[in-house]
Design an enzyme around this catalytic site. Structure first.
Site, mmCIF file in Angstrom:
data_model
loop_
_atom_site.group_PDB
_atom_site.id
_atom_site.type_symbol
_atom_site.label_atom_id
_atom_site.label_comp_id
_atom_site.label_asym_id
_atom_site.label_seq_id
_atom_site.Cartn_x
_atom_site.Cartn_y
_atom_site.Cartn_z
ATOM 1 N N GLY A 38 0.779 -1.239 0.000
ATOM 2 C CA GLY A 38 0.000 0.000 0.000
ATOM 3 C C GLY A 38 0.804 1.279 0.000
ATOM 4 O O GLY A 38 0.387 2.288 -0.540
ATOM 5 N N ASP A 97 -5.176 2.651 10.329
ATOM 6 C CA ASP A 97 -6.578 2.401 10.668
ATOM 7 C C ASP A 97 -6.629 2.040 12.151
ATOM 8 O O ASP A 97 -6.617 2.918 13.008
ATOM 9 C CB ASP A 97 -7.111 1.310 9.734
ATOM 10 N N LYS A 125 -6.838 7.466 9.620
ATOM 11 C CA LYS A 125 -8.276 7.144 9.749
ATOM 12 C C LYS A 125 -8.529 6.743 11.187
ATOM 13 O O LYS A 125 -8.063 5.718 11.638
ATOM 14 C CB LYS A 125 -8.640 6.008 8.779
ATOM 15 N N PHE A 146 -14.147 3.479 3.620
ATOM 16 C CA PHE A 146 -13.126 2.676 2.966
ATOM 17 C C PHE A 146 -12.699 3.388 1.694
ATOM 18 O O PHE A 146 -13.518 3.721 0.849
ATOM 19 C CB PHE A 146 -13.645 1.261 2.655
ATOM 20 N N ASP A 153 -5.901 -0.333 -1.810
ATOM 21 C CA ASP A 153 -6.654 -1.283 -2.631
ATOM 22 C C ASP A 153 -7.918 -1.751 -1.943
ATOM 23 O O ASP A 153 -8.071 -1.661 -0.723
ATOM 24 C CB ASP A 153 -5.803 -2.529 -2.912
ATOM 25 N N ARG A 159 -5.263 0.117 -6.847
ATOM 26 C CA ARG A 159 -4.036 0.681 -6.260
ATOM 27 C C ARG A 159 -3.363 1.730 -7.129
ATOM 28 O O ARG A 159 -2.690 2.622 -6.619
ATOM 29 C CB ARG A 159 -2.984 -0.425 -6.076
HETATM 30 P P1 IMP Z 1 -4.276 -1.287 10.750
HETATM 31 O O1 IMP Z 1 -3.898 0.162 10.973
HETATM 32 O O2 IMP Z 1 -3.343 -2.246 11.404
HETATM 33 O O3 IMP Z 1 -5.719 -1.539 11.069
HETATM 34 O O4 IMP Z 1 -4.135 -1.677 9.241
HETATM 35 C C1 IMP Z 1 -3.883 -0.780 8.262
HETATM 36 C C2 IMP Z 1 -3.934 -1.517 6.941
HETATM 37 O O5 IMP Z 1 -5.279 -1.899 6.637
HETATM 38 C C3 IMP Z 1 -3.509 -0.576 5.851
HETATM 39 O O6 IMP Z 1 -2.116 -0.646 5.614
HETATM 40 C C4 IMP Z 1 -4.323 -1.052 4.681
HETATM 41 O O7 IMP Z 1 -3.659 -2.114 4.036
HETATM 42 C C5 IMP Z 1 -5.606 -1.584 5.303
HETATM 43 N N1 IMP Z 1 -6.672 -0.566 5.284
HETATM 44 C C6 IMP Z 1 -7.264 0.022 6.336
HETATM 45 N N2 IMP Z 1 -8.202 0.918 5.951
HETATM 46 C C7 IMP Z 1 -8.195 0.895 4.599
HETATM 47 C C8 IMP Z 1 -8.931 1.631 3.593
HETATM 48 O O8 IMP Z 1 -9.789 2.487 3.856
HETATM 49 N N3 IMP Z 1 -8.621 1.326 2.299
HETATM 50 C C9 IMP Z 1 -7.695 0.414 1.954
HETATM 51 N N4 IMP Z 1 -6.965 -0.279 2.851
HETATM 52 C C10 IMP Z 1 -7.217 -0.041 4.171
HETATM 53 MG MG MG Z 2 -1.238 -1.786 3.973
#
Ligand code: IMP
Ligand code: MG
Length: 173
Positions: A38, A97, A125, A146, A153, A159
């Site tokens: 990403g 996230d 986010k 999202f 992606d 992407r």
């Molecule tokens: P977290 O912060 O550990 O929950 O995970 C983050 C990862 O979740 C990111 O690197 C993305 O790969 C994926 N992700 C979380 N929110 C989104 C979104 O809105 N669009 C696309 N990928 C997302």
């Molecule tokens: Mg990611």
């Protein structure tokens, strides 16, 4: 899909971030670690606007999928060859996230005695944040939804789009 941030807004914000990061690290050398997949597009744009001496590396982190079970250890699918010890490390990813993956990777790097470890994500986010972490630098904030494009992606699609889009709201995912 609706455009949320267009390519020229992104470009302007990435330039500002480059200046901000450059001034924070004046006199130091920086080791930027991009998180695949990403973070690839954001990182390649960002590094062009950083004017302190910089080396780069990449890792892939295991995905948590939909599991909300906390994991003790992040799985690093491609580890870094480069030594981390005593380096100023900046982790660059597309979006924070829940924060669970980056907090574990950050701890992993601190365990390798990095001089400092900071985090820069294109998007912060916040609604689902469950780990005690915020990005040290970020491009744009959203509460929820999202998004895709600019590296982000949905099931490996979208992407490569130069703009960031909000997918039509489903159920919060
Ligand atoms: P977290 O912060 O550990 O929950 O995970 C983050 C990862 O979740 C990111 O690197 C993305 O790969 C994926 N992700 C979380 N929110 C989104 C979104 O809105 N669009 C696309 N990928 C997302
Ligand atoms: Mg990611």
């Amino acid at each position: 899909m609706k455009v949320l941030f267009n390519a020229s807004q992104i470009d302007q914000r990435v330039r500002e971030l480059g200046r901000e990061i450059s001034s924070s690290y004046q006199g130091d050398e920086l080791f930027i670690i991009g998180i695949l997949k990403g973070g690839f597009m954001f990182m390649s744009d960002l590094v062009r606007h950083i004017d302190v001496p910089t080396t780069i590396g990449f890792v892939r982190l295991s995905s948590y999928g939909d599991s909300d079970t906390p994991q003790a250890e992040v799985k690093i699918l491609d580890d870094l060859d480069e030594a981390i010890r005593d380096k100023h490390v900046l982790i660059v990813d597309d979006i924070m996230d829940t924060g669970q993956s980056i907090i574990l990777f950050k701890k992993h790097l601190q365990g390798k005695s990095a001089a400092s470890v900071r985090v820069c994500t294109m998007i912060d986010k916040t609604e689902r944040r469950s780990a005690p972490i915020t990005p040290d630098y970020y491009g744009f904030h959203i509460d929820r939804g999202f998004i895709v494009g600019y590296g982000l992606d949905y099931a490996e699609k979208h992407r490569t789009l130069p703009d960031i889009y909000m997918l039509e709201q489903t159920n919060g995912g």
